[in-house]
Each structure stands twice: as C-alpha cells, then as structure tokens.
Design an enzyme around this catalytic site. Sequence first.
Site, short mmCIF file in Angstrom:
data_model
loop_
_atom_site.label_atom_id
_atom_site.label_comp_id
_atom_site.label_asym_id
_atom_site.label_seq_id
_atom_site.Cartn_x
_atom_site.Cartn_y
_atom_site.Cartn_z
CD GLU A 141 7.30 33.44 -8.32
OE1 GLU A 141 7.27 32.36 -7.73
OE2 GLU A 141 8.36 34.07 -8.53
CE1 TYR B 175 12.41 34.31 -2.21
CE2 TYR B 175 14.64 33.57 -1.75
CZ TYR B 175 13.50 33.54 -2.52
OH TYR B 175 13.47 32.71 -3.62
CG ASP C 246 9.98 34.28 -4.79
OD1 ASP C 246 10.26 35.16 -3.97
OD2 ASP C 246 9.64 33.13 -4.47
#
Length: 641
Positions: free
Chosen positions: A20, A318, A116
């Site tokens: 990303e 995350y 992601d």
Amino acid sequence: MLFARLFVPLQIVMIVCIAEKPSVARDIARIIGATTSHDGYMEGNGFQVTWTFGHLCTLKEPHDYTPMWKSWSLTSLPMIPERFGIKLIDDNGIKKQFSIIERLMQQAERIVNCGDAGQEGELIQRWVMQKAQAKCPVSRLWISSMTDEAIREGFQNLKDQQDYQPLYMAGLSRAIGDWLLGMNATRLYTLKYGQNRQVLSIGRVQTPTLALIVNRQKEIDNFKPEPYWVLATVYRDTTFTATKGKFTSKEEGEQAFQTIEGKPFTVTKVEKKEGKEQPPQLYDLTSLQVDCNRKFGFSAEMTLNLIQALYEKKYTTYPRVDTQYLSDDIYPKCPQTMNGLYQTKFGGVAPYAALIKPIGGKPLKKSKRVFDTSKVTDHHAIIPTGVIPQNLSDAERKVFDLVARRFIGVFLPDCKFSTTTVLGEVRSAATESQPTENAIEFKATGKEILDPGWRVVREEKKEKEEEDEERTLPTFVKGESGEHRPTLTEKMTTPPPYYNEASLLRAMETAGKFVEDETLRAAMKENGIGRPSSRASIIETLFKRHYIRREKKRLVATPTGIELIDLIREELLKSCELTGIWEKKLRDIEHQKYDAQQFIQELKAQVTDIVRDVMSDPTNRRITVAPPEPVKGKKEKKEKK
C-alpha cells in the site's frame, strides 16, 4: 507453499507483490530477497515488489457516466448509475506509478496482494488489479504486524484471494452506498436550500455525527437550572451526606437541618467489604483514541496517525481494529513480547522492567477477557510487538506507553480493595408539634487499596476523581456518638456536558447511546456509526465544512451546522440508530450474512425517496452558510462521506 520459491535458484516468470505504500514495500522486498531497485518497484529472487500510494483508483464521478450529470441540477436527481465503475485518480504521479504496476501485472505469473489487512486495504488493491486487467491467480498476504517474523510467517501462509471476497464486497458496498447518498443528498440540499454557491455537504456518517453534537447543544441551550439542597454533616473530620438525597425545597431542607442541629450524631452501622477489580481490557482503536484525548488532548486523527506510525515502525500491531481481544494462538508469543518490553529503555531508563519483574519466569495468566478467538475476526487488539522502540517522538512515546502498560496490566493480578460504608443518624426527641421521634440517616463511604495488583501500571499522578474514590475513612465503631457540624448547601442542577472528541467517539461507537459498561459497549459496536478507522476523518470533515468548531476541549456546533440539522426532516439522514443499522448490514455482508446487492438496492430506493420528499418541500428556506476556515496544504474533496 509459495514462499518456498525463495529458495529456487532460477526463476523465469515473476511473482508481483503489491503493497500500500513504498515503505511497506521496501520491508517486504528485503525479507523476500527483492533487492534490486527499479523505477517504481524492487526486483529479485523471482519477485517484483511494487506499491500504491493509498488509493490510486476511485469510483467514477457523475459526469463520467453521462454529460447530463456534469452540471448540478435538481432535474437530474437522483443520479443512480446502472453499473458503477472505477477510474484512476487524476494525478500525474499516480498515473506514472499505475502504468508501472499495470505492466508488471500483465506479465506476472501470480500476484500477491500485500495491501493493508483490512476492508479499505482490500478495496484499494482490488481496484488497482481490476483497472490493470490482471488475469493471473492472486494470493493474499494477511498479517497483523510489520515485524520481519510476521512478514516471513505471512508468506509461509499465503491465502487465496477468494477467501477475502466477502471483505471486498463489504468495502465495495460501503463505497457505493456513500457515493449514492453523498453525491445525491449533497447536490439536493445545496440546490434546494443553499445560497452564495456554498456546498451543503451531506454524508451517511457525517450527518448523524453532526446531529449528535447539535442535539446535545440544544439540550444545553434549553436547559433550565433548578435549585436543590443537600444536607450533610461533619463528624470526626469526615463528611456524611443525608441518605434522603436532594431536598427540592429550601423549607424542607431547613426543617431537616433544624431537626438535627444540636443533637448528637450516632454511628449505627460499620460495614467492610473486600472486592476485586479486573484489569482494563486491551486497546482497540476507539478506546486508545479516547484515552489519548482524555490524557494528552490528542485529536482522534492525531492518535490514529501516531499509532499507524508505530505500526509501520514495527513497534505495535495493526491499529484499525474494533476488538479488545487476542486470539488464542497469540498466547505463546506473549512472553517474547514481554521480554522486549522488559528490555525497552527511554533515556537510559527501563520504565517497564519493575512492572514485569514480579511475573517474570512464570507462565503468564490466561484470561478469557484477553484471549478469546471467537471475539477476533480479521485482527486482534492493539499490543506491542516486542521490538524494542528507538527514536520515538514525544507524542509517539506517549501512545506506545499507553499500549505497553495496558498489555502488561492484563497479565497482572486483580486489584484488591476494601470498601467501608459507615451509617449514622441524628435523632430528634418528640415534641408537641412532632409527637414521634424523628431520625435522619447519613452515610459516608471510603475505599482502601489492599493490593494494587494491575494498578501499578498506571501513572503516578492520580486524577481528582480517583483520589476522591480512594478516600480512606478513620476507624468508626458502631454505637459511638458525639458532636457534629451540619450544613445545608444550595446547589443547582447542571446540563449535560458538551461533547469532546473522547465522548463523541464513544457516542459514535454506540450509535448515540450513553454506555459506561465495557462489556455492554462492546456488544453494541456492531451498530455503531462509521468504522473505527474512519471516525477521526469524519470529525475532521465536520471541522473543514465549518459545521463544528473547538472551544478548548469542547466540540461546538456552528450556526450553519445547527441550521443544516434543523432543515433535514428525513430521519434516515440524521438518525444514529438508522445509520447504525446500515453499519450492521455492512458487517453482515463481510461475514456473509447479508446480500450486498440487496444493500445497494435498498439504498437506491431510500435515496429516491429522499429526493422526492425534499423536492416536494414548498418552503423557500435557505441556510446561512458561513465561509469555511481555510485548510492549508490540503485539497478539499467536493463531496465526502
């Protein structure tokens, strides 16, 4: 396994990995041996690793479907394309990078989607692959942290992209739903009620959030304070409050005061109860944003940017998550994480070593409030990775410290405390006017920490509420009696507080309902408005649109914001509960419990009804729109969710 190909010496065809952003691509390239740099990608060991810059593609704009929709006109509404399409964002840097990606994908044997690991990340890369007309098989890298170990493990366990089709459909449904409502309602309200060429921005999440702030402000503005009286007395330097509660008239309060004045105070009951307090649950994004706003004054957007930076630097997992649990397979990795925290130093000081030492060398506690695979879908709660942080900014360190202390705390014992309740009374003798003996009861409570347990991870400085809560009482004995000093204090009822970012985030999480209980709040998340990752940008959009402003920590609606909500009659546009139901449907699409096509069809029908209702409004109302404050260095999007 695909990762095994790393050890094959000769490769003729390439596997293309797409991340990303460039920094993530560089980490992946280093791990899989793609060490030769080219313009827009890295290559080596049979792999080509390229990247996007976040969104390269977007849904087409109205004029891309038909020239009739280029100019804003009430007669062209509702705008409902037969089939939605995507296009490249009009930017030279994006166009150049996309041409590189397109060439690599056309020649690839296989693509690995390294986007992601969430709904938006899935959408970003799927759109790029669709636009590039990629035909080869696609695998999915799905990881919860950016450590070298996590990347290696992820490549050893690549998934089939088809496994994530429901996630993509949920993301696509969200994007189409926001387009349908945002594009149509924004044009509709701007043309019908706007003036001076000002855009009235309406959004699926934005407008109900504004309604929360406006409705709270009206409660405050319309609040009429009312007096009440509190009877209390001081006995042995301890304040006791009458259990009767508030007196609504001064006469009643004075009568009670005269009843006890000059009469002895007698202790009637002393009760001690021991209790336990469990550690707070691990952080999800919203609870972290709430604490950062409350403790440091950070905005929701600032906290998201900081925790995202810590994730990309490999120090935390995350961040865009809405669960406060870990899956059971994380438990064996926790001692290693704890060891990394034990060794962490800031300015030569190891802040966590003394906290971890008492539980070192023993198996870590495993609680169902922490480890519950059934409560984890795509990602687990935010925790440290065990990588020792280096060169953190002051703000990054504050956020990391909260995450680290919360992680350590869940493995520490419960806090043990003792609560003391002392009841007393003042009796008045019978008189001619009061033929029966009268008694007024008083109460005082105190709390004593017997064993702090997990509370040792909290910072030294206590807030005033905590100090009051932990007040230790002197030793009282049932039957003791003595003089006291009664007081009758006049007070006024107070309005509800203004929203700040912390309380607004909580309200968005629970669709506007005030929920203090942690467990109940977690159960309501499915019907919250917006995603955890999008709530910060929604709040920022309200600032940019000049619908709200900050007054110190308060969020205050502007006259424009108030007028806009007053103007909207359609509950669908401003109801948190209805928006929460939409959010639940999007989650159900992700979990294959609801049909994406049905969701879109329902929205099309709802948008058509809204257009019809607004168009039939016979009034000539207009909103007074103040010019938005300039936003330096940022381009505003025309119509945003």
